[in-house]
Design a protein around this motif. Structure first.
Motif, PDB file in Angstrom:
ATOM      1  N   GLN A  62      47.891  49.477  46.282  1.00 39.09           N
ATOM      2  CA  GLN A  62      47.084  48.919  47.358  1.00 39.09           C
ATOM      3  C   GLN A  62      45.614  49.298  47.193  1.00 39.09           C
ATOM      4  O   GLN A  62      44.726  48.446  47.303  1.00 39.09           O
ATOM      5  N   LEU A  63      45.341  50.572  46.921  1.00 36.07           N
ATOM      6  CA  LEU A  63      43.954  51.022  46.740  1.00 36.07           C
ATOM      7  C   LEU A  63      43.284  50.330  45.556  1.00 36.07           C
ATOM      8  O   LEU A  63      42.112  49.934  45.651  1.00 36.07           O
ATOM      9  N   LEU A  64      44.020  50.174  44.449  1.00 33.57           N
ATOM     10  CA  LEU A  64      43.453  49.498  43.279  1.00 33.57           C
ATOM     11  C   LEU A  64      43.136  48.035  43.584  1.00 33.57           C
ATOM     12  O   LEU A  64      42.084  47.521  43.187  1.00 33.57           O
ATOM     13  N   LEU A  65      44.039  47.367  44.288  1.00 34.85           N
ATOM     14  CA  LEU A  65      43.797  45.971  44.656  1.00 34.85           C
ATOM     15  C   LEU A  65      42.592  45.865  45.586  1.00 34.85           C
ATOM     16  O   LEU A  65      41.722  45.009  45.400  1.00 34.85           O
ATOM     17  N   GLU A  66      42.534  46.729  46.581  1.00 38.17           N
ATOM     18  CA  GLU A  66      41.412  46.699  47.521  1.00 38.17           C
ATOM     19  C   GLU A  66      40.090  47.000  46.828  1.00 38.17           C
ATOM     20  O   GLU A  66      39.055  46.430  47.182  1.00 38.17           O
ATOM     21  N   SER A  67      40.119  47.850  45.805  1.00 39.02           N
ATOM     22  CA  SER A  67      38.886  48.153  45.069  1.00 39.02           C
ATOM     23  C   SER A  67      38.374  46.945  44.295  1.00 39.02           C
ATOM     24  O   SER A  67      37.209  46.899  43.906  1.00 39.02           O
ATOM     25  N   GLU A  68      39.262  45.956  44.077  1.00 38.95           N
ATOM     26  CA  GLU A  68      38.868  44.717  43.402  1.00 38.95           C
ATOM     27  C   GLU A  68      38.564  43.601  44.401  1.00 38.95           C
ATOM     28  O   GLU A  68      38.397  42.453  44.021  1.00 38.95           O
ATOM     29  N   GLY A  69      38.550  43.941  45.687  1.00 40.55           N
ATOM     30  CA  GLY A  69      38.220  42.956  46.712  1.00 40.55           C
ATOM     31  C   GLY A  69      39.401  42.172  47.245  1.00 40.55           C
ATOM     32  O   GLY A  69      39.229  41.193  47.957  1.00 40.55           O
ATOM     33  N   ILE A  70      40.617  42.581  46.906  1.00 37.89           N
ATOM     34  CA  ILE A  70      41.818  41.896  47.379  1.00 37.89           C
ATOM     35  C   ILE A  70      42.258  42.542  48.683  1.00 37.89           C
ATOM     36  O   ILE A  70      42.484  43.759  48.732  1.00 37.89           O
ATOM     37  N   GLU A  71      42.359  41.739  49.715  1.00 38.20           N
ATOM     38  CA  GLU A  71      42.774  42.248  51.020  1.00 38.20           C
ATOM     39  C   GLU A  71      44.294  42.375  51.068  1.00 38.20           C
ATOM     40  O   GLU A  71      45.009  41.425  50.782  1.00 38.20           O
ATOM     41  N   VAL A  72      44.749  43.555  51.420  1.00 36.23           N
ATOM     42  CA  VAL A  72      46.176  43.796  51.598  1.00 36.23           C
ATOM     43  C   VAL A  72      46.430  43.807  53.095  1.00 36.23           C
ATOM     44  O   VAL A  72      45.852  44.603  53.839  1.00 36.23           O
ATOM     45  N   ILE A  73      47.284  42.893  53.534  1.00 37.07           N
ATOM     46  CA  ILE A  73      47.552  42.760  54.964  1.00 37.07           C
ATOM     47  C   ILE A  73      48.856  43.478  55.318  1.00 37.07           C
ATOM     48  O   ILE A  73      49.456  44.136  54.472  1.00 37.07           O
ATOM     49  N   LYS A  74      49.307  43.316  56.518  1.00 34.89           N
ATOM     50  CA  LYS A  74      50.492  44.035  56.998  1.00 34.89           C
ATOM     51  C   LYS A  74      51.668  43.906  56.039  1.00 34.89           C
ATOM     52  O   LYS A  74      51.810  42.921  55.327  1.00 34.89           O
ATOM     53  N   ASN A  75      52.516  44.913  56.041  1.00 35.89           N
ATOM     54  CA  ASN A  75      53.702  44.969  55.188  1.00 35.89           C
ATOM     55  C   ASN A  75      53.373  44.901  53.701  1.00 35.89           C
ATOM     56  O   ASN A  75      54.127  44.337  52.919  1.00 35.89           O
ATOM     57  N   ASN A  76      52.218  45.464  53.322  1.00 38.81           N
ATOM     58  CA  ASN A  76      51.829  45.503  51.904  1.00 38.81           C
ATOM     59  C   ASN A  76      51.837  44.123  51.259  1.00 38.81           C
ATOM     60  O   ASN A  76      52.354  43.941  50.158  1.00 38.81           O
ATOM     61  N   GLN A  77      51.265  43.158  51.928  1.00 40.21           N
ATOM     62  CA  GLN A  77      51.299  41.787  51.438  1.00 40.21           C
ATOM     63  C   GLN A  77      49.904  41.282  51.104  1.00 40.21           C
ATOM     64  O   GLN A  77      48.925  41.662  51.729  1.00 40.21           O
ATOM     65  N   ILE A  78      49.864  40.399  50.095  1.00 43.35           N
ATOM     66  CA  ILE A  78      48.632  39.765  49.645  1.00 43.35           C
ATOM     67  C   ILE A  78      48.765  38.276  49.902  1.00 43.35           C
ATOM     68  O   ILE A  78      49.832  37.685  49.686  1.00 43.35           O
TER      69      ILE A  78
ATOM     70  N   TYR B  86      44.486  34.751  46.644  1.00 43.76           N
ATOM     71  CA  TYR B  86      44.270  35.662  45.528  1.00 43.76           C
ATOM     72  C   TYR B  86      45.113  35.414  44.277  1.00 43.76           C
ATOM     73  O   TYR B  86      44.893  36.056  43.258  1.00 43.76           O
ATOM     74  N   GLN B  87      46.065  34.490  44.345  1.00 46.77           N
ATOM     75  CA  GLN B  87      46.905  34.285  43.162  1.00 46.77           C
ATOM     76  C   GLN B  87      46.102  33.653  42.036  1.00 46.77           C
ATOM     77  O   GLN B  87      45.356  32.700  42.237  1.00 46.77           O
ATOM     78  N   TRP B  88      46.298  34.194  40.855  1.00 53.62           N
ATOM     79  CA  TRP B  88      45.638  33.708  39.645  1.00 53.62           C
ATOM     80  C   TRP B  88      46.045  32.266  39.406  1.00 53.62           C
ATOM     81  O   TRP B  88      47.223  31.929  39.369  1.00 53.62           O
ATOM     82  N   LYS B  89      45.087  31.422  39.239  1.00 53.82           N
ATOM     83  CA  LYS B  89      45.336  29.993  39.027  1.00 53.82           C
ATOM     84  C   LYS B  89      45.265  29.659  37.543  1.00 53.82           C
ATOM     85  O   LYS B  89      44.582  28.746  37.130  1.00 53.82           O
ATOM     86  N   LYS B  90      46.003  30.419  36.758  1.00 56.87           N
ATOM     87  CA  LYS B  90      46.029  30.190  35.310  1.00 56.87           C
ATOM     88  C   LYS B  90      46.593  28.813  35.019  1.00 56.87           C
ATOM     89  O   LYS B  90      47.679  28.481  35.456  1.00 56.87           O
ATOM     90  N   ILE B  91      45.852  28.049  34.280  1.00 50.79           N
ATOM     91  CA  ILE B  91      46.339  26.751  33.846  1.00 50.79           C
ATOM     92  C   ILE B  91      47.348  27.011  32.721  1.00 50.79           C
ATOM     93  O   ILE B  91      47.026  27.709  31.756  1.00 50.79           O
ATOM     94  N   GLU B  92      48.534  26.496  32.867  1.00 53.84           N
ATOM     95  CA  GLU B  92      49.551  26.712  31.845  1.00 53.84           C
ATOM     96  C   GLU B  92      49.161  25.909  30.604  1.00 53.84           C
ATOM     97  O   GLU B  92      49.187  24.699  30.588  1.00 53.84           O
ATOM     98  N   ASP B  93      48.734  26.638  29.588  1.00 52.52           N
ATOM     99  CA  ASP B  93      48.325  25.973  28.360  1.00 52.52           C
ATOM    100  C   ASP B  93      49.282  26.316  27.229  1.00 52.52           C
ATOM    101  O   ASP B  93      50.004  27.297  27.284  1.00 52.52           O
ATOM    102  N   PRO B  94      49.296  25.517  26.187  1.00 52.03           N
ATOM    103  CA  PRO B  94      50.240  25.702  25.080  1.00 52.03           C
ATOM    104  C   PRO B  94      50.064  27.042  24.352  1.00 52.03           C
ATOM    105  O   PRO B  94      50.973  27.491  23.681  1.00 52.03           O
ATOM    106  N   HIS B  95      48.919  27.661  24.507  1.00 52.20           N
ATOM    107  CA  HIS B  95      48.677  28.946  23.849  1.00 52.20           C
ATOM    108  C   HIS B  95      49.730  29.984  24.235  1.00 52.20           C
ATOM    109  O   HIS B  95      50.102  30.819  23.437  1.00 52.20           O
ATOM    110  N   TRP B  96      50.203  29.928  25.471  1.00 57.96           N
ATOM    111  CA  TRP B  96      51.172  30.925  25.954  1.00 57.96           C
ATOM    112  C   TRP B  96      52.602  30.580  25.552  1.00 57.96           C
ATOM    113  O   TRP B  96      53.491  31.378  25.743  1.00 57.96           O
ATOM    114  N   GLU B  97      52.849  29.405  25.092  1.00 55.68           N
ATOM    115  CA  GLU B  97      54.237  29.005  24.783  1.00 55.68           C
ATOM    116  C   GLU B  97      54.599  29.254  23.340  1.00 55.68           C
ATOM    117  O   GLU B  97      53.856  29.515  22.485  1.00 55.68           O
TER     118      GLU B  97
END
Length: 108
Positions: A76-92, A97-108
C-alpha cells in the motif's frame, strides 16, 4: 527458464510507475489466459532476483491480497508513493489505475 516465465518477468518489469496490472492481465499478455496462479508463483519466487515491481500487481478486483499484514501495508505504501490511491479494503480503482497495455505480438 521457460518462455512463459520469461514473458511474465518482462511484462511485470514494464508495468509503469503509477499503474497496476492484474495477475490475469499479465497471464493473458504472456500467452496463457488461465495462468494467473502461475503469475503469482513467479512473482513470489522471482521478485527479488529480478527486482520486479511486485507492488504493482493486484487481483482482478483491484485488491491487495497479500496475506501478511506487514507486506500488504508495504505494498500500500509503495503504491501510494507512486500516486495510486488505495481505498477501503485495500482496493485500487482499476478504471483509474490499471495499466492499459496494448496487447501486441511482441508479448506472444
Amino acid at each position: 527458464m521457460n518462455p512463459f516465465t520469461e514473458k511474465v518477468i518482462a511484462i511485470i518489469q514494464s508495468i509503469p510507475r503509477g499503474s497496476v496490472a492484474t495477475y490475469g492481465q499479465i497471464a493473458r499478455l504472456a500467452g496463457s489466459p488461465r495462468g494467473a496462479r502461475q503469475v503469482s508463483r513467479i512473482l513470489h519466487s522471482m521478485s527479488s532476483k529480478y527486482k520486479l515491481p511486485w507492488h504493482r500487481v493486484v487481483n482482478a478486483k483491484g485488491e491487495i491480497v497479500i496475506a501478511d499484514p506487514e507486506t500488504a501495508f508495504q505494498q500500500q505504501l509503495l503504491l501510494e508513493s507512486e500516486g495510486i490511491e488505495v481505498i477501503k479494503n485495500n482496493q485500487i480503482n482499476l478504471h483509474q489505475y490499471q495499466w492499459k497495455k496494448i496487447e501486441d505480438p511482441h508479448w506472444e
